[in-house]
Design a protein around this motif. Structure first.
Motif, PDB file in Angstrom:
ATOM      1  N   ARG A   1      34.232  44.528  37.765  1.00  0.00           N
ATOM      2  CA  ARG A   1      33.215  43.573  38.207  1.00  0.00           C
ATOM      3  C   ARG A   1      33.107  42.439  37.199  1.00  0.00           C
ATOM      4  O   ARG A   1      32.987  42.663  35.996  1.00  0.00           O
ATOM      5  N   GLY A   2      33.130  41.213  37.685  1.00  0.00           N
ATOM      6  CA  GLY A   2      33.021  40.052  36.813  1.00  0.00           C
ATOM      7  C   GLY A   2      34.356  39.524  36.340  1.00  0.00           C
ATOM      8  O   GLY A   2      34.413  38.462  35.718  1.00  0.00           O
ATOM      9  N   LEU A   3      35.436  40.268  36.629  1.00  0.00           N
ATOM     10  CA  LEU A   3      36.791  39.807  36.271  1.00  0.00           C
ATOM     11  C   LEU A   3      37.674  39.824  37.506  1.00  0.00           C
ATOM     12  O   LEU A   3      38.828  40.255  37.455  1.00  0.00           O
ATOM     13  N   GLU A   4      37.133  39.353  38.620  1.00  0.00           N
ATOM     14  CA  GLU A   4      37.883  39.395  39.878  1.00  0.00           C
ATOM     15  C   GLU A   4      38.997  38.361  39.943  1.00  0.00           C
ATOM     16  O   GLU A   4      39.947  38.520  40.720  1.00  0.00           O
ATOM     17  N   ASP A   5      38.907  37.302  39.146  1.00  0.00           N
ATOM     18  CA  ASP A   5      39.935  36.268  39.151  1.00  0.00           C
ATOM     19  C   ASP A   5      41.300  36.885  38.823  1.00  0.00           C
ATOM     20  O   ASP A   5      41.434  37.732  37.932  1.00  0.00           O
ATOM     21  N   THR A   6      42.337  36.443  39.550  1.00  0.00           N
ATOM     22  CA  THR A   6      43.674  37.026  39.402  1.00  0.00           C
ATOM     23  C   THR A   6      44.191  36.907  37.977  1.00  0.00           C
ATOM     24  O   THR A   6      44.738  37.864  37.412  1.00  0.00           O
ATOM     25  N   ASP A   7      44.031  35.751  37.374  1.00  0.00           N
ATOM     26  CA  ASP A   7      44.516  35.561  36.002  1.00  0.00           C
ATOM     27  C   ASP A   7      43.753  36.444  35.018  1.00  0.00           C
ATOM     28  O   ASP A   7      44.338  37.002  34.077  1.00  0.00           O
TER      29      ASP A   7
ATOM     30  N   LYS B   1      38.997  47.155  19.269  1.00  0.00           N
ATOM     31  CA  LYS B   1      38.524  45.772  19.275  1.00  0.00           C
ATOM     32  C   LYS B   1      38.177  45.326  20.684  1.00  0.00           C
ATOM     33  O   LYS B   1      38.799  45.749  21.660  1.00  0.00           O
ATOM     34  N   ALA B   2      37.164  44.449  20.767  1.00  0.00           N
ATOM     35  CA  ALA B   2      36.780  43.872  22.057  1.00  0.00           C
ATOM     36  C   ALA B   2      37.846  42.870  22.495  1.00  0.00           C
ATOM     37  O   ALA B   2      38.636  42.365  21.686  1.00  0.00           O
ATOM     38  N   LEU B   3      37.862  42.580  23.791  1.00  0.00           N
ATOM     39  CA  LEU B   3      38.804  41.626  24.372  1.00  0.00           C
ATOM     40  C   LEU B   3      38.010  40.542  25.093  1.00  0.00           C
ATOM     41  O   LEU B   3      37.167  40.847  25.949  1.00  0.00           O
ATOM     42  N   ARG B   4      38.266  39.291  24.752  1.00  0.00           N
ATOM     43  CA  ARG B   4      37.574  38.173  25.387  1.00  0.00           C
ATOM     44  C   ARG B   4      38.425  37.660  26.527  1.00  0.00           C
ATOM     45  O   ARG B   4      39.585  37.259  26.346  1.00  0.00           O
ATOM     46  N   ILE B   5      37.869  37.680  27.751  1.00  0.00           N
ATOM     47  CA  ILE B   5      38.560  37.151  28.924  1.00  0.00           C
ATOM     48  C   ILE B   5      37.596  36.201  29.632  1.00  0.00           C
ATOM     49  O   ILE B   5      36.562  36.630  30.145  1.00  0.00           O
ATOM     50  N   GLY B   6      37.925  34.913  29.655  1.00  0.00           N
ATOM     51  CA  GLY B   6      37.011  33.941  30.244  1.00  0.00           C
ATOM     52  C   GLY B   6      35.693  33.952  29.496  1.00  0.00           C
ATOM     53  O   GLY B   6      35.662  33.892  28.266  1.00  0.00           O
TER      54      GLY B   6
END
Length: 492
Positions: free
Chosen positions: A147-153, A105-110
């Motif tokens: 890349r594109g998920l650099e935010d710490t959270d 399954k895909a994972l949605r982050i932001g």
């Protein structure tokens, strides 16, 4: 050989049984010193080479009392041979391995959707990163940043999701006969390290110590209670930290000696090298060999052009091919071919599995990220290269690369030039400083730092490697800015 005073001091410390770390500058004969020590004793030793080619060469030079292998070869003899059935298995797409591990399954982050394919890729990279460490278990620390998920959270969410799958993958790799994950040589090296092996030898010789990764460091240092440890390297050439390498020399508990006489180049080049050694806060300074008349000045027909980045190297290849030259690329064009294929996929509306670009759905998304997101600025040279020439032209140039013996000029990054030398060397313009660039990183596509930025250690070390590859004549080219920089006055 007729040893220098510094080599004699190292031999005296070796005969006294001291643990020994020798800082050996560019061209000072690191491996020659270890060979000298090995021939000066009847004790039995092990030489740990940086790669297979070095190990093969060492076997022709070292006495039969010293076994010469890579760390992987020692690990294979100990336990790796048990996994022969799994080694060199057919390659399979990461997503297929991921499916076998339960990644469906895909994972949605932001605002990003991380596909099962991207999650599978990140899971396998997590295992690889773990294998390069001295850690005992896989944790969130080993999950790569995307890349594109650099935010710490955002990264924490990704890591929490990935770690259980990576742990499952590592458990799969413990089965000698079959499994879902493709087995490679780093896996049995890590498995061997986890057994805390005892190497039977009177002494161990570690070459290129500044590039040792933590797993090999752990194995080496764990022998100190029963074997004499000798390491030789150059802390100023420690340029692989981004790949997990660690300079084990600086804090080593043992006699600290130096080799400062370079047999590769003359006094004028030594002055230039020492400028960068000073900026890198390195523990050594070099003297050249007066009989080697190395010059600094313009080079119109270089034997080698040294670049800061992979993308800079590709630009040099294309420009010199356009001028009618036969061009070789040190290390080959596989990594650049992979980037060009990824760029072509994105431009044609397909997603790519390239680890640097896998979260971007199309080329326009990557263009926006490189142009406007500070975290993506280092991808701008790649975007410019593809937009200027096109992915197909880059792939065509890679296909036309010549073997080095048949080339007019060899283009190389400074990283791939380590350990090599040429008669006439030109430093490429991608070493020049920009007005708004950022520091270099491992992707090989980073613009240079801003012209008024302080010179950091990593930048100085890379420049030191680049300028010390020449024997006869060096053209500072893209590093000429150092002559006008506030920190660039050569030390007296």
């Amino acid at each position: 050989m007729n040893p220098t005073d510094e080599q004699t001091a190292a031999a005296d410390a070796f005969h006294a049984g001291d643990h020994l770390a020798v800082q050996a500058g560019a061209g000072t004969g690191k491996t020659t010193l270890l060979e000298f020590l090995a021939h000066a004793t009847t004790r039995g030793g092990r030489y740990i080479a940086y790669n297979r080619a070095i190990a093969q060469d060492a076997r022709t030079r070292f006495p039969p009392t010293v076994q010469c292998k890579t760390a992987h070869a020692y690990a294979y003899a100990a336990i790796g041979h048990r996994y022969t059935r799994r080694l060199n298995a057919p390659r399979r797409p990461a997503w297929q391995t991921g499916q076998a591990l339960g990644i469906t399954k895909a994972l949605r982050i932001g605002d990003r959707e991380v596909t099962p394919k991207a999650l599978s890729n990140a899971t396998l990279r997590t295992v690889t990163r773990f294998c390069h460490t001295a850690d005992e278990a896989i944790t969130c620390h080993h999950v790569p940043h995307l890349r594109g998920l650099e935010d710490t959270d955002h990264h924490a969410q990704l890591a929490t999701h990935i770690v259980p799958f990576a742990q499952k993958a590592w458990a799969d790799l413990q089965h000698p006969d079959d499994g879902a994950v493709r087995y490679d040589h780093d896996h049995y090296l890590k498995a061997w390290a986890l057994t805390q092996p005892r190497i039977q030898a009177d002494f161990l010789l570690l070459d290129e110590a500044q590039d040792t990764n933590p797993v090999v460091e752990q194995i080496f240092l764990n022998q100190r209670d029963h074997a004499q440890l000798v390491m030789v390297g150059d802390s100023a050439q420690a340029i692989y930290q981004w790949r997990g390498a660690k300079d084990v020399m600086t804090d080593f508990d043992g006699a600290q000696l130096t080799l400062s006489r370079s047999f590769r180049f003359g006094p004028d080049l030594a002055v230039e090298a020492n400028r960068w050694l000073h900026l890198a806060d390195a523990p050594i300074r070099l003297t050249g060999t007066p009989a080697v008349p190395t010059e600094l000045g313009p080079v119109t027909q270089p034997d080698a052009v040294l670049c800061r980045t992979n993308v800079g190297a590709m630009a040099q290849v294309m420009a010199r091919m356009a001028a009618g030259h036969r061009v070789a690329l040190a290390g080959g064009g596989d990594s650049l071919r992979a980037l060009a294929l990824a760029a072509r996929d994105l431009k044609e509306g397909r997603r790519t599995h390239h680890p640097e670009l896998l979260l971007f759905p199309c080329w326009g998304d990557l263009q926006d990220y490189a142009a406007h997101d500070p975290a993506g600025r280092d991808l701008q040279p790649l975007v410019n290269l593809v937009d200027t020439h096109g992915a197909d032209a880059i792939l065509a140039a890679i296909a036309r690369l010549a073997p080095e013996p048949h080339a007019h000029v060899t283009v190389s990054t400074a990283h791939k030039a380590k350990g090599r030398e040429w008669s006439r060397v030109l430093i490429a313009e991608d070493f020049a400083r920009s007005q708004n660039g950022t520091a270099a990183d491992q992707t090989g596509s980073t613009p240079a730092p801003a012209s008024d930025d302080p010179i950091d250690d990593a930048e100085a070390r890379l420049a030191y490697v680049a300028v010390t590859r020449t024997r006869q004549r060096l053209d500072l080219g893209g590093l000429s800015w150092i002559n006008d920089h506030a920190e660039g006055t050569p030390p007296s």
